[in-house]
Design a protein around this motif. Sequence first.
Motif, short mmCIF file in Angstrom:
data_model
loop_
_atom_site.label_atom_id
_atom_site.label_comp_id
_atom_site.label_asym_id
_atom_site.label_seq_id
_atom_site.Cartn_x
_atom_site.Cartn_y
_atom_site.Cartn_z
N PHE A 111 10.16 -5.96 14.17
CA PHE A 111 10.88 -7.09 14.39
C PHE A 111 11.38 -6.72 15.75
O PHE A 111 11.76 -7.45 16.68
N VAL A 112 12.27 -5.70 15.76
CA VAL A 112 12.98 -4.99 16.80
C VAL A 112 12.02 -4.86 18.14
O VAL A 112 12.30 -5.22 19.33
N GLY A 113 10.90 -4.11 17.93
CA GLY A 113 9.82 -3.80 18.88
C GLY A 113 9.26 -5.09 19.36
O GLY A 113 9.16 -4.84 20.68
N ALA A 114 9.41 -6.08 18.63
CA ALA A 114 8.65 -7.33 19.33
C ALA A 114 9.70 -8.20 19.82
O ALA A 114 9.52 -9.54 20.52
N GLU A 125 21.14 3.20 12.17
CA GLU A 125 20.74 2.63 13.46
C GLU A 125 19.56 2.80 13.90
O GLU A 125 18.77 2.30 14.50
N GLU A 126 19.07 4.27 13.74
CA GLU A 126 17.64 4.73 14.01
C GLU A 126 16.61 3.97 13.07
O GLU A 126 15.74 3.74 13.81
N LEU A 127 16.95 3.81 11.98
CA LEU A 127 15.82 2.86 11.14
C LEU A 127 15.87 1.63 11.58
O LEU A 127 14.57 0.85 11.81
N ALA A 128 16.93 0.88 11.95
CA ALA A 128 16.86 -0.42 12.67
C ALA A 128 15.99 -0.61 13.82
O ALA A 128 15.21 -1.53 14.17
N ALA A 129 16.15 0.47 14.72
CA ALA A 129 15.34 0.69 16.16
C ALA A 129 13.95 0.70 15.72
O ALA A 129 13.10 0.18 16.64
N THR A 130 13.45 0.92 14.57
CA THR A 130 11.93 1.14 14.03
C THR A 130 11.36 0.01 13.58
O THR A 130 10.13 -0.05 13.37
#
Length: 98
Positions: free
Chosen positions: A68-71, A60-65
């Motif tokens: 695509f998520v940030g954008a 979950e931590e990796l996905a948040a970085t």
Amino acid sequence: MFVMELEYTAPIEAVDAVLEAHRAWLDEHYEKGIFLASGRKNPRDGGVILAVAPDRARIEELAATDPFVGAGVCVYRITEFVATKTAPALEQYRETLD
């Protein structure tokens, strides 16, 4: 083992604008041995990453970085599973049921 399923939440043009950064992020985690396989879904409405990590919190931590998520162009659905059978090339990732 984890299946990280991406679902695009923005037009494909917005996804493509961040694609180079997303690919660099993928490369970083392949180098660390976390990601085993990845690719687009067909039709192109998201993607899938096969990953290994000590626990769900790390994934979950990796996905948040992910850029695509940030954008704001995708959301993740993460599924954990026990890989009791694998192809020979993935034998080192086989697990046993407790």
